[in-house]
Write an enzyme that holds these catalytic residues in place. Structure first.
Site, short mmCIF file in Angstrom:
data_model
loop_
_atom_site.label_atom_id
_atom_site.label_comp_id
_atom_site.label_asym_id
_atom_site.label_seq_id
_atom_site.Cartn_x
_atom_site.Cartn_y
_atom_site.Cartn_z
N GLU A 220 3.93 4.87 -6.35
CA GLU A 220 2.67 4.66 -5.64
C GLU A 220 1.95 5.99 -5.43
OE1 GLU A 220 3.73 2.48 -2.04
OE2 GLU A 220 5.39 1.54 -3.12
N GLU A 331 -4.03 -1.20 2.00
CA GLU A 331 -2.96 -1.74 2.83
C GLU A 331 -3.10 -1.18 4.24
OE1 GLU A 331 1.94 -1.51 3.26
OE2 GLU A 331 0.97 -0.80 1.43
#
Length: 416
Positions: A220, A331
Site C-alpha cells: 500500500e 479509507e
C-alpha cells in the site's frame, strides 16, 4: 482489645497491598520505559547528518546499508539493488496533463517540509526519527507502526455493514479477475479533518494477493493524516505492507524490517506540502508500484523522478508471483464517538458530485500487465459501505484517462 488488634492487622495488610501495588506499577512502568528505549534504539539508526524539519520532525540521514530493513534475518547478506532492472512501458507524461476543468492544478510543486532545511547526502536515506511519545501512543510497543486486522475494503462482501464492523470505511475503485504486476495513480492531496486522535484518513492504492482471510498479501502507498501514528494532523506520505492480513508481518514506512529504501530525496512518513484548498489551487502526487520482471522485487516510485526503493519478493507468498486485485481510494476509521458516526473527513471532506477544486480525485489510474506495460484498467468497479457518508464516482476522459472523485464529510443529516 481483640477488635483493635484485628483492625490494626487489616490496616497493615491494606498498607502492604498498597505498597505492593505501587511497586508493581513502578516495575511495570520501568519495564515499559525499558522496552520503549530498546525499540527506539532498534528504529533510530546512527545518522551521518540530521535535519530539523519546520513541522518539528527530525530527519536522520542514515547510510543506506544501515537502514532498518537489514535487521531482517533473510537480508543479512543482501546485495542492495540500487535501481530497478526495468520500468513499466507507457509511463504517463504528467507534464502534458491539463486540469479537468481548466482550473489551477499543480503536481511538480509538491515537496516535503524537511527539504526547506537541507538534503541528505549521497549513499544515505532520510528516515523520520521515532520519538518515545510516538511509541507510547500505540496500544503496545509490539503494535507500534502496525495497522489493525482486517482493514482492507472487500467489494465482494455480501453485507457492507459486516465490512465496516471494524470501524473502517472506504470509497474505492477496483479491478480483479486478472494477474496484475503493478498499479499507478495520481492522487489529489488534501488535509482532511480528524475528529478523534485514534482515527485516521488516508488515500492510497492497494496491490493485493491471496484471499481476504489470514493469508492476505498487501502493498500500500499514498498519503494519510494520522494523529495516533505521527502526533499531529499533517498530511504525510506513507507505505505499508503485510503478508498475513496485518497479524504479525509488515508495518508503516520503515518502522520494521522489510522495505529497502534507495532514495536520498524522499522520507517516508514525512509531511507533504502544499495541500489542496477548496476552490483553490489543487496539488497531487503520482505513485507507481510495480514488480521488476527480472529480479521479482516490488518497486515504488514517487512522482516522475524518485524511485524510492523496493519490497523483496521473499516477504510475500502470493505477491511473489503477481497480484490478483488492485484497489485505489480512501479509507477512514469511524470509531463512533458518542455512539454516532464520526465527522472525520475523507479526501477533501466533500462528496464526489462537487467535482474539480472541491472534491478529491484519483486520475490516470493504471495497472501493469504481464508484459510490463501500463494499461488503463478494464472493468473497473467501485465500492463504498455507506454512500451517504463517503461516496465514489468513476469517469474517463482524454486528459485524465480513467479517474474518479471520492470522499465525503462523514457525519451529516443523511449519515447519522
Amino acid at each position: 482489645m481483640v477488635a483493635q488488634i484485628g483492625g490494626a492487622r487489616r490496616l497493615v495488610t491494606l498498607l502492604l497491598v498498597l505498597v505492593w501495588l505501587s511497586c508493581a506499577r513502578g516495575l511495570s512502568l520501568s519495564r515499559q520505559r525499558l522496552e520503549v528505549r530498546k525499540h527506539l534504539k532498534r528504529l533510530n539508526k546512527p545518522a551521518v547528518k540530521s535535519i530539523k524539519s519546520p513541522d518539528g520532525d527530525i530527519i536522520d540521514c542514515v547510510h543506506v546499508s544501515h537502514q532498518p530493513a537489514f535487521d531482517h534475518p533473510f537480508l543479512k547478506n543482501h546485495t542492495i539493488q540500487m535501481r530497478p532492472t526495468f520500468h513499466p512501458e507507457g509511463l504517463f507524461d504528467e507534464s502534458k496533463v491539463s486540469s479537468n476543468a481548466g482550473e489551477k492544478k499543480k503536481s511538480s510543486d509538491i515537496s516535503q517540509l524537511w527539504h526547506l532545511n537541507g538534503r541528505c547526502p549521497e549513499d544515505t536515506i532520510p528516515i523520520r526519527r521515532t520519538k518515545g511519545d510516538d511509541i507510547l501512543r500505540a496500544s503496545s510497543v509490539k503494535r507500534y507502526g502496525r495497522k489493525k486486522h482486517r482493514t482492507i475494503p472487500q467489494p465482494r462482501s455480501a453485507d457492507p455493514n459486516l465490512a465496516s464492523e471494524s470501524g473502517h470505511q472506504h470509497a474505492i475503485a477496483y479491478v480483479e479477475g486478472d494477474k496484475y504486476y503493478g498499479a499507478k495513480a495520481t492522487i489529489n492531496v488534501w488535509r482532511p479533518g480528524i475528529q478523534q486522535p485514534n482515527e485516521f484518513s488516508l488515500s492510497q492504492l492497494w496491490v493485493l494477493g491471496g484471499s481476504f482471510g489470514e493469508d492476505l498479501n498487501s502493498i500500500e502507498a499514498g498519503w494519510q493524516v494520522s494523529p495516533d501514528l505521527y502526533g499531529d494532523n499533517n498530511t504525510r506520505l506513507f507505505t505499508y505492507w503485510t503478508s498475513d492480513a496485518y497479524q504479525a508481518t509488515g508495518c508503516y514506512n520503515l518502522l520494521c524490517s522489510g522495505f529497502i529504501q534507495v532514495s536520498s530525496e524522499i522520507a517516508m512518513g514525512a509531511s507533504i506540502s502544499p495541500v489542496s484548498g477548496y476552490r483553490g489551487s489543487q496539488y497531487d502526487i503520482s505513485i507507481l508500484v510495480w514488480k521488476d520482471p527480472k529480479e521479482g522485487n516490488w518497486w515504488m516510485q514517487f512522482g516522475n523522478d524518485f524511485v524510492l526503493g523496493y519490497w523483496p519478493s521473499f516477504l510475500f507468498s502470493y505477491l511473489a508471483d503477481s497480484a490478483s486485485m488492485i484497489e485505489w481510494g480512501g479509507e477512514v476509521v469511524n470509531s463512533r464517538p458518542d455512539g454516532v458516526h464520526t465527522s472525520t473527513e475523507m479526501g477533501s471532506g466533500h462528496f464526489p458530485e462537487e467535482g474539480f477544486g472541491k472534491a478529491s480525485y484519483f486520475r490516470n489510474v493504471q495497472t501493469v500487465d504481464g508484459s510490463n506495460n501500463l494499461r488503463a484498467p478494464k472493468g473497473i468497479g467501485s465500492f463504498t459501505e455507506q454512500s451517504n457518508c463517503y461516496d465514489v464516482q468513476n469517469g474517463n476522459n482524454g486528459d485524465w484517462g480513467s479517474y474518479f472523485y471520492y470522499g465525503g464529510p462523514g457525519k451529516n443529516p443523511n449519515c447519522p
